[in-house]
Design an enzyme around this catalytic site. Structure first.
Site, PDB file in Angstrom:
ATOM      1  N   PRO A 178       0.610  -1.148   0.063  1.00 38.52           N
ATOM      2  CA  PRO A 178      -0.154  -0.118  -0.220  1.00 38.52           C
ATOM      3  C   PRO A 178       0.871   1.120   0.057  1.00 38.52           C
ATOM      4  O   PRO A 178       1.990   1.278   0.775  1.00 38.52           O
ATOM      5  CB  PRO A 178      -0.688  -0.179   1.377  1.00 38.52           C
ATOM      6  CG  PRO A 178      -0.854  -1.450   1.612  1.00 38.52           C
ATOM      7  CD  PRO A 178       0.515  -2.281   0.941  1.00 38.52           C
ATOM      8  N   ASN A 179       0.326   2.434  -0.764  1.00 38.65           N
ATOM      9  CA  ASN A 179       0.848   3.617  -0.910  1.00 38.65           C
ATOM     10  C   ASN A 179       2.359   3.749  -1.804  1.00 38.65           C
ATOM     11  O   ASN A 179       2.655   4.632  -1.888  1.00 38.65           O
ATOM     12  CB  ASN A 179       1.043   4.203   0.563  1.00 38.65           C
ATOM     13  CG  ASN A 179      -0.243   4.339   1.201  1.00 38.65           C
ATOM     14  OD1 ASN A 179      -1.237   5.078   0.599  1.00 38.65           O
ATOM     15  ND2 ASN A 179      -0.518   3.735   2.506  1.00 38.65           N
ATOM     16  N   ARG A 217       5.146  11.116  -2.233  1.00 42.26           N
ATOM     17  CA  ARG A 217       4.648  10.805  -0.966  1.00 42.26           C
ATOM     18  C   ARG A 217       5.952  10.931   0.028  1.00 42.26           C
ATOM     19  O   ARG A 217       7.035  10.508  -0.136  1.00 42.26           O
ATOM     20  CB  ARG A 217       4.451   9.310  -0.916  1.00 42.26           C
ATOM     21  CG  ARG A 217       3.879   8.823   0.472  1.00 42.26           C
ATOM     22  CD  ARG A 217       4.082   7.200   0.531  1.00 42.26           C
ATOM     23  NE  ARG A 217       3.895   6.725   1.743  1.00 42.26           N
ATOM     24  CZ  ARG A 217       4.126   5.685   2.167  1.00 42.26           C
ATOM     25  NH1 ARG A 217       4.699   4.585   1.603  1.00 42.26           N
ATOM     26  NH2 ARG A 217       3.806   5.054   3.415  1.00 42.26           N
ATOM     27  N   TYR A 276      11.309   9.001   1.975  1.00 38.87           N
ATOM     28  CA  TYR A 276      11.086   7.996   1.057  1.00 38.87           C
ATOM     29  C   TYR A 276      11.884   8.307  -0.231  1.00 38.87           C
ATOM     30  O   TYR A 276      12.167   7.578  -1.162  1.00 38.87           O
ATOM     31  CB  TYR A 276       9.939   7.603   0.521  1.00 38.87           C
ATOM     32  CG  TYR A 276       9.070   6.854   1.978  1.00 38.87           C
ATOM     33  CD1 TYR A 276       9.633   5.827   2.402  1.00 38.87           C
ATOM     34  CD2 TYR A 276       7.930   7.678   2.124  1.00 38.87           C
ATOM     35  CE1 TYR A 276       8.906   5.341   3.471  1.00 38.87           C
ATOM     36  CE2 TYR A 276       7.343   6.921   3.373  1.00 38.87           C
ATOM     37  CZ  TYR A 276       7.704   5.741   3.919  1.00 38.87           C
ATOM     38  OH  TYR A 276       7.191   5.264   5.104  1.00 38.87           O
ATOM     39  N   ASN A 289       8.350  -5.305  -0.635  1.00 36.91           N
ATOM     40  CA  ASN A 289       8.107  -4.221   0.191  1.00 36.91           C
ATOM     41  C   ASN A 289       6.771  -4.156   0.598  1.00 36.91           C
ATOM     42  O   ASN A 289       5.834  -3.460  -0.074  1.00 36.91           O
ATOM     43  CB  ASN A 289       8.623  -2.858  -0.531  1.00 36.91           C
ATOM     44  CG  ASN A 289       8.617  -1.712   0.501  1.00 36.91           C
ATOM     45  OD1 ASN A 289       7.811  -1.874   1.435  1.00 36.91           O
ATOM     46  ND2 ASN A 289       9.150  -0.716   0.281  1.00 36.91           N
ATOM     47  N   ALA A 315       3.000  -0.605   4.955  1.00 34.41           N
ATOM     48  CA  ALA A 315       2.546  -0.453   6.316  1.00 34.41           C
ATOM     49  C   ALA A 315       1.987  -2.143   6.755  1.00 34.41           C
ATOM     50  O   ALA A 315       1.970  -2.367   7.896  1.00 34.41           O
ATOM     51  CB  ALA A 315       1.597   0.525   6.492  1.00 34.41           C
ATOM     52  N   HIS A 333       3.607  -4.267   9.433  1.00 29.12           N
ATOM     53  CA  HIS A 333       3.568  -4.205  10.869  1.00 29.12           C
ATOM     54  C   HIS A 333       2.244  -4.916  11.366  1.00 29.12           C
ATOM     55  O   HIS A 333       2.126  -5.007  12.589  1.00 29.12           O
ATOM     56  CB  HIS A 333       3.509  -2.824  11.036  1.00 29.12           C
ATOM     57  CG  HIS A 333       4.802  -1.974  10.416  1.00 29.12           C
ATOM     58  ND1 HIS A 333       5.996  -2.273  10.632  1.00 29.12           N
ATOM     59  CD2 HIS A 333       4.505  -0.829   9.367  1.00 29.12           C
ATOM     60  CE1 HIS A 333       6.759  -1.416  10.030  1.00 29.12           C
ATOM     61  NE2 HIS A 333       5.884  -0.550   9.208  1.00 29.12           N
ATOM     62  N   GLU A 357      12.562  -9.376   2.461  1.00 25.17           N
ATOM     63  CA  GLU A 357      11.785  -8.215   2.890  1.00 25.17           C
ATOM     64  C   GLU A 357      12.620  -6.896   2.620  1.00 25.17           C
ATOM     65  O   GLU A 357      13.821  -6.822   2.930  1.00 25.17           O
ATOM     66  CB  GLU A 357      11.545  -8.307   4.414  1.00 25.17           C
ATOM     67  CG  GLU A 357      10.706  -7.034   4.909  1.00 25.17           C
ATOM     68  CD  GLU A 357      10.795  -7.107   6.491  1.00 25.17           C
ATOM     69  OE1 GLU A 357      11.424  -8.132   7.140  1.00 25.17           O
ATOM     70  OE2 GLU A 357      10.271  -6.319   7.113  1.00 25.17           O
ATOM     71  N   HIS A 410      12.680  -2.561   2.603  1.00 29.84           N
ATOM     72  CA  HIS A 410      12.098  -1.269   2.998  1.00 29.84           C
ATOM     73  C   HIS A 410      13.121   0.005   2.611  1.00 29.84           C
ATOM     74  O   HIS A 410      14.392  -0.217   2.475  1.00 29.84           O
ATOM     75  CB  HIS A 410      12.060  -1.028   4.476  1.00 29.84           C
ATOM     76  CG  HIS A 410      11.008  -2.325   5.118  1.00 29.84           C
ATOM     77  ND1 HIS A 410       9.837  -1.956   4.911  1.00 29.84           N
ATOM     78  CD2 HIS A 410      11.228  -3.176   5.741  1.00 29.84           C
ATOM     79  CE1 HIS A 410       8.980  -2.995   5.463  1.00 29.84           C
ATOM     80  NE2 HIS A 410      10.045  -3.741   5.898  1.00 29.84           N
ATOM     81  N   ARG A 439      12.378   4.428  13.210  1.00 28.81           N
ATOM     82  CA  ARG A 439      11.298   5.382  13.204  1.00 28.81           C
ATOM     83  C   ARG A 439      10.372   4.998  14.197  1.00 28.81           C
ATOM     84  O   ARG A 439      10.682   4.901  15.438  1.00 28.81           O
ATOM     85  CB  ARG A 439      10.550   5.148  11.782  1.00 28.81           C
ATOM     86  CG  ARG A 439      11.599   5.608  10.490  1.00 28.81           C
ATOM     87  CD  ARG A 439      10.905   5.320   9.335  1.00 28.81           C
ATOM     88  NE  ARG A 439       9.977   6.308   9.126  1.00 28.81           N
ATOM     89  CZ  ARG A 439       8.898   6.032   8.087  1.00 28.81           C
ATOM     90  NH1 ARG A 439       8.938   4.966   7.240  1.00 28.81           N
ATOM     91  NH2 ARG A 439       7.936   6.964   7.959  1.00 28.81           N
ATOM     92  N   ARG A 480       6.426   0.885  14.060  1.00 25.75           N
ATOM     93  CA  ARG A 480       6.863   0.371  12.974  1.00 25.75           C
ATOM     94  C   ARG A 480       8.433  -0.586  13.121  1.00 25.75           C
ATOM     95  O   ARG A 480       8.874  -1.299  12.509  1.00 25.75           O
ATOM     96  CB  ARG A 480       7.686   1.339  11.972  1.00 25.75           C
ATOM     97  CG  ARG A 480       6.559   2.422  11.422  1.00 25.75           C
ATOM     98  CD  ARG A 480       7.553   3.395  10.611  1.00 25.75           C
ATOM     99  NE  ARG A 480       6.705   4.584  10.350  1.00 25.75           N
ATOM    100  CZ  ARG A 480       5.776   4.722   9.276  1.00 25.75           C
ATOM    101  NH1 ARG A 480       5.489   3.656   8.439  1.00 25.75           N
ATOM    102  NH2 ARG A 480       4.935   5.898   9.227  1.00 25.75           N
TER     103      ARG A 480
HETATM  104  C1  DQA Z   1       8.166   1.098   4.139  1.00 31.56           C
HETATM  105  C2  DQA Z   1       8.249   1.403   5.576  1.00 31.56           C
HETATM  106  C3  DQA Z   1       6.832   1.006   6.341  1.00 31.56           C
HETATM  107  O1  DQA Z   1       6.668   1.246   7.520  1.00 31.56           O
HETATM  108  C4  DQA Z   1       5.676   2.110   5.713  1.00 31.56           C
HETATM  109  O2  DQA Z   1       4.525   1.811   6.153  1.00 31.56           O
HETATM  110  C5  DQA Z   1       5.759   2.289   4.091  1.00 31.56           C
HETATM  111  C6  DQA Z   1       7.214   2.064   3.515  1.00 31.56           C
HETATM  112  C7  DQA Z   1       9.533   1.729   3.637  1.00 31.56           C
HETATM  113  O3  DQA Z   1       9.764   0.969   2.321  1.00 31.56           O
HETATM  114  O4  DQA Z   1      10.340   2.130   4.213  1.00 31.56           O
HETATM  115  O5  DQA Z   1       4.730   2.419   3.588  1.00 31.56           O
HETATM  116  O6  DQA Z   1       7.953  -0.097   3.933  1.00 31.56           O
END
Ligand code: DQA
Length: 155
Positions: free
Chosen positions: A9-10, A17, A22, A73, A76, A79, A97, A99, A106, A110
């Site tokens: 997501p996102n 964003r 990021y 990736n 969120a 978590h 995994e 990120h 953070r 998280r």
């Molecule tokens: C993330 C870290 C996550 O905590 C966050 O919710 C994201 C991006 C990262 O790539 O740093 O959406 O996965």
């Protein structure tokens, strides 16, 4: 050798964003980095992004038996995404995994990853470079698993 890159997501908003967290590269930029890293080793990369946990679960199911490694990736969902955890637990290949940021540096919420226990390993905190590093790690782990010498495997 086939690698599936999954984005949660996102991550479709990368570039605009929270660029201070990021960076300014878009998801397409990161996919291009990952594709180039895979191709450099003769591997094929497929990418799928979704804002819905069920879509990602379906993608992991579809990868069973046809994909050597998943680089994910989870955004969120990292978590709290227990159905993603369970899907990855049922995947028989390598799981990396990934990120962009370092979630452990953070907010406290998280610091927990429900994906980490079912991942072969994690790459975090290296920004966009993480995509190349994660692909290289996945390829190395697939090679190590094939040779029966992966960390955590019987030696
Ligand atoms: C993330 C870290 C996550 O905590 C966050 O919710 C994201 C991006 C990262 O790539 O740093 O959406 O996965």
């Amino acid at each position: 050798m086939k690698i599936l890159l999954l984005s949660g997501p996102n991550l479709n908003l990368l570039g605009s964003r929270e660029p201070e967290v990021y960076g300014t590269a878009t998801l397409d930029d990161h996919v291009a980095t990952a594709s180039a890293a895979a191709q450099a080793h003769g591997a094929e990369l497929e990418h799928h992004q979704s804002n819905a946990e069920g879509d990602l679960v379906d993608a992991v199911h579809a990868a069973r038996g046809s994909v050597d490694a998943i680089v994910i990736n989870p955004g969120a969902l990292t978590h709290y995404g227990w159905s993603l955890h369970d899907a990855l637990a049922a995947f028989d290949g390598v799981v990396v995994e990934l990120h962009l940021s370092n979630p452990n540096a953070r907010e406290p919420w998280r610091h927990v990853s429900v994906v980490a226990p079912v991942a072969t390993g994690s790459v975090m905190g290296f920004g966009g470079d993480g995509y190349r590093i994660a692909i290289d790690a996945a390829l190395a782990a697939v090679g190590a698993v094939a040779a029966g010498s992966a960390v955590g495997q019987s030696q």
